[in-house]
Design an enzyme around this catalytic site. Structure first.
Site, PDB file in Angstrom:
ATOM      1  N   ARG A   1      -5.318  23.319 -27.833  1.00 35.36           N
ATOM      2  CA  ARG A   1      -5.611  23.885 -26.528  1.00 35.36           C
ATOM      3  C   ARG A   1      -4.528  24.848 -26.048  1.00 35.36           C
ATOM      4  O   ARG A   1      -4.776  25.647 -25.153  1.00 35.36           O
ATOM      5  CB  ARG A   1      -5.703  22.766 -25.483  1.00 35.36           C
TER       6      ARG A   1
ATOM      7  N   LYS B   1     -20.792  23.113 -28.817  1.00 38.74           N
ATOM      8  CA  LYS B   1     -19.711  22.869 -29.778  1.00 38.74           C
ATOM      9  C   LYS B   1     -19.804  21.481 -30.436  1.00 38.74           C
ATOM     10  O   LYS B   1     -19.690  21.361 -31.650  1.00 38.74           O
ATOM     11  CB  LYS B   1     -18.381  23.019 -29.039  1.00 38.74           C
TER      12      LYS B   1
ATOM     13  N   ARG C   1     -15.015  24.321 -14.106  1.00 35.19           N
ATOM     14  CA  ARG C   1     -14.648  23.885 -15.462  1.00 35.19           C
ATOM     15  C   ARG C   1     -14.566  25.079 -16.412  1.00 35.19           C
ATOM     16  O   ARG C   1     -13.702  25.135 -17.279  1.00 35.19           O
ATOM     17  CB  ARG C   1     -15.669  22.860 -16.003  1.00 35.19           C
TER      18      ARG C   1
ATOM     19  N   ARG D   1     -25.854  13.648 -14.406  1.00 34.97           N
ATOM     20  CA  ARG D   1     -24.487  13.245 -14.052  1.00 34.97           C
ATOM     21  C   ARG D   1     -24.132  13.827 -12.689  1.00 34.97           C
ATOM     22  O   ARG D   1     -24.455  14.966 -12.395  1.00 34.97           O
ATOM     23  CB  ARG D   1     -23.511  13.782 -15.095  1.00 34.97           C
TER      24      ARG D   1
ATOM     25  N   ARG E   1     -29.177  19.032 -18.164  1.00 34.62           N
ATOM     26  CA  ARG E   1     -28.808  17.910 -19.017  1.00 34.62           C
ATOM     27  C   ARG E   1     -29.067  16.584 -18.304  1.00 34.62           C
ATOM     28  O   ARG E   1     -28.723  16.429 -17.140  1.00 34.62           O
ATOM     29  CB  ARG E   1     -27.309  18.028 -19.321  1.00 34.62           C
TER      30      ARG E   1
END
Ligand SMILES: [Zn+2]
Length: 210
Positions: free
Chosen positions: A89, A14, A168, A157, A124
């Site tokens: 949201r 996104k 999530r 991370r 990532r």
């Protein structure tokens, strides 16, 4: 003035697509997180109110967020349109958004299945020094584990574990589904298969926006 609302779970691409729309169509990307940080930094009236809520461990109320978005939309550099990334949201925020100017509105949902999201996020890596993000599958740095930008080391991370990513996604779905359904009912929701590679998805978005 055109309003584009981008929906997509973490890992849907996104943010990248929002940047591409901004560059190609001279639309401005509006992120409520950025707006909040800017107001707090300026120590404006709104910024001080936000600090007060945060210091009491409370969420920033919708009225304040809507007011910030409205002010941003009315600024001089926004002429053709704007992109909302990560907002609205909730259905309350959707209601508030109806007071923010836009002659045209389009919602785009970047749909990706969970396996792909997990794979994307787990691959990532980011630069310890400049924060640039790379991906060991989709956006490979020129040298293994070295930032193309500044030459520092790339690391994963800590919170990018499969369990946390799945949690999530669950939170994202629960929170955003009613909002997505609202736009579907309104008839201006475009659903794209964002499992495809970034450039293919971008071509589809470009066709929709132009
Ligand atoms: Zn770097």
């Amino acid at each position: 003035m055109k309003r584009i609302i981008l929906f997509g779970a973490p890992g849907s691409g996104k943010g990248t697509q929002a940047d591409k729309i901004e560059r190609e169509f001279s639309f401005k990307k509006i992120s409520t997180g950025d707006l909040i940080r800017a107001e707090v930094h300026k120590k404006s009236v709104i910024g001080n109110k936000i600090e007060e809520f945060s210091s009491r461990g409370l969420l920033v109320p919708d009225e304040i967020i809507i007011e910030m978005v409205k002010n941003r939309v009315l600024s001089d550099d926004i002429k053709e349109g704007y992109i909302l990334d990560g907002f609205p949201r909730t259905l309350d925020q959707v209601k508030g958004l109806s007071t923010v100017p836009a002659e045209e509105e389009m919602a785009v949902f970047l749909r990706v299945n969970e396996d792909i999201i997990v794979k994307r996020i787990l691959s990532r890596v980011s630069c310890e020094n400049c924060g640039n993000i790379f991906n060991t599958i989709f956006q490979i740095p020129a040298k293994v584990n070295v930032c193309d930008n500044c030459g520092s080391a790339l690391t994963k991370r800590n919170d990018d574990t499969e369990d946390i990513i799945k949690k999530r996604i669950v939170i994202y779905r629960a929170e955003t589904l009613p909002v997505i359904n609202y736009y579907r009912g309104k008839g201006n929701l475009h659903e794209l298969d964002a499992s495809k590679d970034i450039n293919t998805v971008w071509k589809e978005i470009r066709e929709l926006v132009k």
